[in-house]
Each structure stands twice: as C-alpha cells, then as structure tokens.
Design a protein around this motif. Structure first.
Motif, short mmCIF file in Angstrom:
data_model
loop_
_atom_site.label_atom_id
_atom_site.label_comp_id
_atom_site.label_asym_id
_atom_site.label_seq_id
_atom_site.Cartn_x
_atom_site.Cartn_y
_atom_site.Cartn_z
N LYS A 1 -18.68 10.48 -24.04
CA LYS A 1 -17.25 10.25 -24.22
C LYS A 1 -16.80 10.95 -25.49
O LYS A 1 -17.61 11.23 -26.37
N PHE B 1 -12.79 8.33 -24.17
CA PHE B 1 -12.71 8.61 -22.73
C PHE B 1 -13.63 9.78 -22.38
O PHE B 1 -14.07 10.52 -23.26
N VAL C 1 -5.85 9.34 -19.05
CA VAL C 1 -6.05 8.63 -20.32
C VAL C 1 -4.93 7.62 -20.55
O VAL C 1 -5.18 6.46 -20.91
N ASP D 1 -6.97 4.39 -19.70
CA ASP D 1 -7.58 4.01 -20.98
C ASP D 1 -6.60 3.32 -21.92
O ASP D 1 -7.02 2.54 -22.77
#
Length: 167
Positions: free
Chosen positions: A3, A19, A28, A32
C-alpha cells in the motif's frame, strides 16, 4: 499487496490515506475515505459523473490515480456546501429542477463551480462548453444551463449584499 500512503487536503481537511497504488482517485474517495457523492459512471472518462476538483480544476477521478493527489486539494460534492448553507449552484439546481435522478449532478455541480471561479459571468455557449464532458440522461440540459445562469445571479446578489453590509 503493498500500500501507499499519501497526505492531501480533502474538502478543506488535511488527511492521509493508505491504499493500493493502482487505485484511482474515484476508488480512494469512495472506498478508502467513504465519500460516496462522487459517482462511478463509465470509468472510461466519457460521462463526467466522477468529476471532482483538484486544486480548483475539474478532473475525471476515474482516470486520475490516487497517488497523483499527493499534496493536492481535492474537493468533492460533500465539500461544496458551507455547513448547512448550500452553494448558490446547489440552490439553483434544486429550485429549477436541474437535478432529476441526481446521478450526474455532483460532477456537473463541481464542473460548473470551477467554471464560475474562472469566469464569473459566462455566456450560455461557455456554460455549454464547460459542461460538454458531463452527460445527463434525464434533463435534456436546458434546466442545467438555466440553473448555472441563475446561480450567477444569486452569487452576484450575495456579493452585492456583502459589499453593502461591509460599508
């Protein structure tokens, strides 16, 4: 899977996020950071549903890698209003029925916001050109163009009230 970690400003808040490096900014934001206002559309850069502002300029987040957002300011639809006060574009879209199903609306609103920041009094032709990358299947575009024009008037009226209050 490795990541990456980046620091960026999202809707005026400093944040960092971890991420997978292959993720797009769209992924994202949604997966995320939990910002679901940015929509998955064609994922080919053809519909504009995923448009967000990066350093004040519209970008298609489905074509923009998340790692490219390092150190930048990203604005999503969640950051367009000022707390409970809607942006004049949001008010105009609601009042004039420019948002029907609403799926394309976040991308259109942010693209229009960037246009008005660059050209506070755009012509209809300039509005059409600026929004030409945003597809809408519901409205036929007339209400959208009228809402942007109405927002120009709302912004001018708000600015003149603020000038009077400052005197």
């Amino acid at each position: 899977m490795s990541k990456v970690s980046i620091a960026l400003k999202v809707n005026d808040e400093e944040t960092s996020v971890n991420f997978a490096p292959h993720k797009t900014l769209l992924e994202v934001l949604r997966e995320d950071l939990g910002l679901m206002g940015t929509k998955h559309g064609c994922e080919l850069g053809e519909c504009g549903a995923c448009a967000v502002l990066v350093n004040g300029k519209p970008v298609l987040s489905c074509l923009f890698l998340g790692v490219e957002a390092e150190g930048r300011h990203v604005q999503t639809i969640e950051g367009m209003a000022d707390g409970p006060v809607l942006h004049p574009l949001q008010e105009a879209f609601a009042d004039l029925g420019a948002a029907q199903c609403g799926y394309c609306t976040p991308g259109i609103l942010l693209t229009a916001k960037a246009l008005l920041a660059e050209k506070p009094k755009p012509t209809r032709a300039e509005i059409k050109e600026a929004l030409s990358g945003n597809l809408c299947r519901c409205t036929g575009y007339l209400q959208i163009f009228e809402a942007v024009e109405d927002a120009v008037l709302r912004i001018a009226e708000s600015n003149s009230k603020n000038e009077v209050a400052a005197q």
